[in-house]
Design an enzyme around this catalytic site. Structure first.
Site: not given
Ligand code: 5GP
Ligand code: MN
Ligand code: MN
Length: 485
Positions: A97, A206, A335, A408, A411
């Site tokens: 992504d 989200y 990313n 970021h 995790g």
């Molecule tokens: P990625 O998908 O970029 O690796 O991770 C995005 C980060 O966003 C995740 O590690 C998690 O901490 C956070 N995250 C995932 N879903 C939600 C959500 O619905 N609300 C919020 N505030 N954070 C989220």
């Molecule tokens: Mn993504």
């Molecule tokens: Mn992401």
């Protein structure tokens, strides 16, 4: 937990695996974590970060951030700076992504003003912003026009009425990586992407309505500079990337690199997922130009979504978005690979930085951040989870250690599969509503995968980044409404 016995504690927040840990390591690997967090890292992190340390041209250290976990090739939370002359570019160090990122938008509304309209707002956002795996957007553009989108990013949005001029200023690199070349992108990628501008996608993407409670302001002055001036002010944070387009670009070039890496360039990697090419090779340069298209697609995607969010708030509150103070705090990627100037062994020079699940966090006074943030450092936007909370941080001068990169998110600690087995989506939604968080989703299973319990403690992660001198806490934001992909 299986922390390798060879690990050395360098400080309270830095752990090192020396080059003797694994044959082929060119530099040591460093994991930024507290004692507690190092214990939550999955074994894949140690293996993967030391594989990254073997990649040609890597400078100083291969890093993993405190929110690190197992990923494709590189750990998520991985940072690697390469010498552009001798080093490689690796799609696994950027992620499928491409330019997945976070955007934070202010309002001048308080929680008390929003609360009576919360359901209406969330329902309208859910209706207006397409979510789910193959969803398509409302921007109708031809495949040819889409080539302009990917070369121009947020600039295309400004020309077409989806942006305020100041939005571009508040976006990393002005919302457009220069040098994007759509001729380096496959037809399949264009086909997958051209109708997805303005869509959130699925999974952990989200759009969340959040509140900055007075007790959660950590640094009053910086919070004010970032636009948080009213007690219980409402903001909107959203997270998404380049959708099927970026995924296809990554897939295409991983394949191309596998064909030339060893045969043409004599590069051997420990894991096929680290498929790469010399940065200066024709293949490496083509990928760089194609990757920038995906970066720009993601900026345009988030810009169009912002346009939708402004429309929704405007319709619900019967006021212009300007009157509602719907300014952007910032938009930052997690990313990407970028050429940036950093001090290496006492000299300023250009390096190619891979950040995969890691956010750029430029400190005060650095070039490349908006003038209004010169004194505070760059805003850093970090998701926590839909249940617990998220953070707005600021870059610090001491971030040089990691080439000004930080975490970021929180995790994952639990696999998606495990989370789905343990948690029921519908029940979770009801429980959350009782706690004052109204969430809408396309997929109950998807919601269960995203439960707060599936993630590390965000407070621990951001505290670790602050202790390590990478980014400091400004505001903790609590969720009250959410649409999930
Ligand atoms: P990625 O998908 O970029 O690796 O991770 C995005 C980060 O966003 C995740 O590690 C998690 O901490 C956070 N995250 C995932 N879903 C939600 C959500 O619905 N609300 C919020 N505030 N954070 C989220
Ligand atoms: Mn993504
Ligand atoms: Mn992401």
């Amino acid at each position: 937990m299986t922390i390798p016995s060879a690990i050395k504690k360098i400080s309270d927040t830095v752990w090192e695996l020396p080059t003797s840990y694994k044959a082929g390591m060119l530099v040591p690997a460093r994991i930024i974590a507290t004692e507690k967090l190092i214990g939550t890292m999955d074994a894949g992190v140690f293996d993967q970060v030391t594989n990254v340390a073997c990649l040609p041209g890597i400078i100083n250290y291969a890093y993993c951030m405190p929110d690190g976990h197992w990923g494709y090739g590189f750990p998520i939370g991985g940072v690697a700076a390469m010498d552009p002359e001798t080093g490689v570019i690796s799609p696994g160090g950027i992620g499928f992504d491409i330019n997945c990122g976070m955007r934070l938008v202010l309002t001048n509304l308080t929680y008390d003003e929003v609360k009576p309209h919360l359901r209406e707002l969330v329902d309208a956002l859910f209706y207006r912003i397409p979510t789910g795996v193959g969803c398509t957007g409302f921007v109708r553009c031809s495949q040819d026009e889409f080539r302009n989108v990917v070369e121009q990013g947020s600039r295309w949005c400004l020309k077409h009425g989806y942006a305020w001029p100041e939005d571009l200023e508040m976006t990393e690199e002005g919302g457009c990586f220069p040098g994007a070349d759509a001729s380096k992108v496959s037809h399949k990628a264009i086909e997958r992407g051209y109708d997805q501008v303005g869509t959130l996608g699925s999974g952990n993407h989200y759009c969340e309505i959040q509140v900055a409670r007075p007790e959660n302001i950590y640094d009053e002055e910086t919070a004010r500079a970032f636009g948080f001036t009213i007690p219980n002010q409402v903001a909107i944070m959203f997270h998404c990337g380049s959708r099927g387009f970026g995924h296809q670009v990554a897939t295409d070039y991983l394949q191309i690199f596998l064909g030339v890496m060893e045969r043409k360039y004599g590069i051997k990697v420990l894991d096929r997922e680290l498929s790469c090419a010399p940065f200066h090779s024709p293949e490496g340069q083509d990928y760089f130009a194609a990757m920038k298209c995906a970066v720009n697609m993601a900026f345009a995607n988030r810009q169009v979504i912002l346009h939708r969010i402004r429309e929704v708030f405007s319709a619900v509150f019967h006021k212009d978005p300007e009157e509602l103070g719907m300014r952007m705090v910032y938009d930052v990627a997690h990313n990407t690979a970028k050429l940036e100037k950093h001090t290496v062994a006492g000299k300023k020079r250009e390096v190619l930085i891979h950040r995969k699940g890691s956010t750029r966090a430029f400190g005060p006074g650095m070039e490349g951040i908006p003038d209004c943030y010169r004194e505070t450092g760059q805003p850093v936007i970090i998701g926590g989870s839909m249940e617990t909370g998220s953070y707005l941080l600021a870059g610090m001068k001491s971030g040089a250690e990691t080439f000004f990169s930080t975490a970021h998110g929180s995790g994952r600690t639990m696999s998606r599969h495990q989370a789905k087995k343990m948690i029921r989506g519908q029940k979770l939604q009801r429980d959350m509503e009782e706690r004052g968080i109204y969430v809408r989703t396309d997929s109950w299973g998807g919601l269960a995968e995203e439960a707060g319990a599936a993630y590390k403690d965000i407070d621990d992660v951001v505290a670790a980044t602050e202790l390590a001198g990478l980014s400091k806490r400004v505001v903790r934001l609590v969720p009250v409404g959410n649409i999930k992909g």
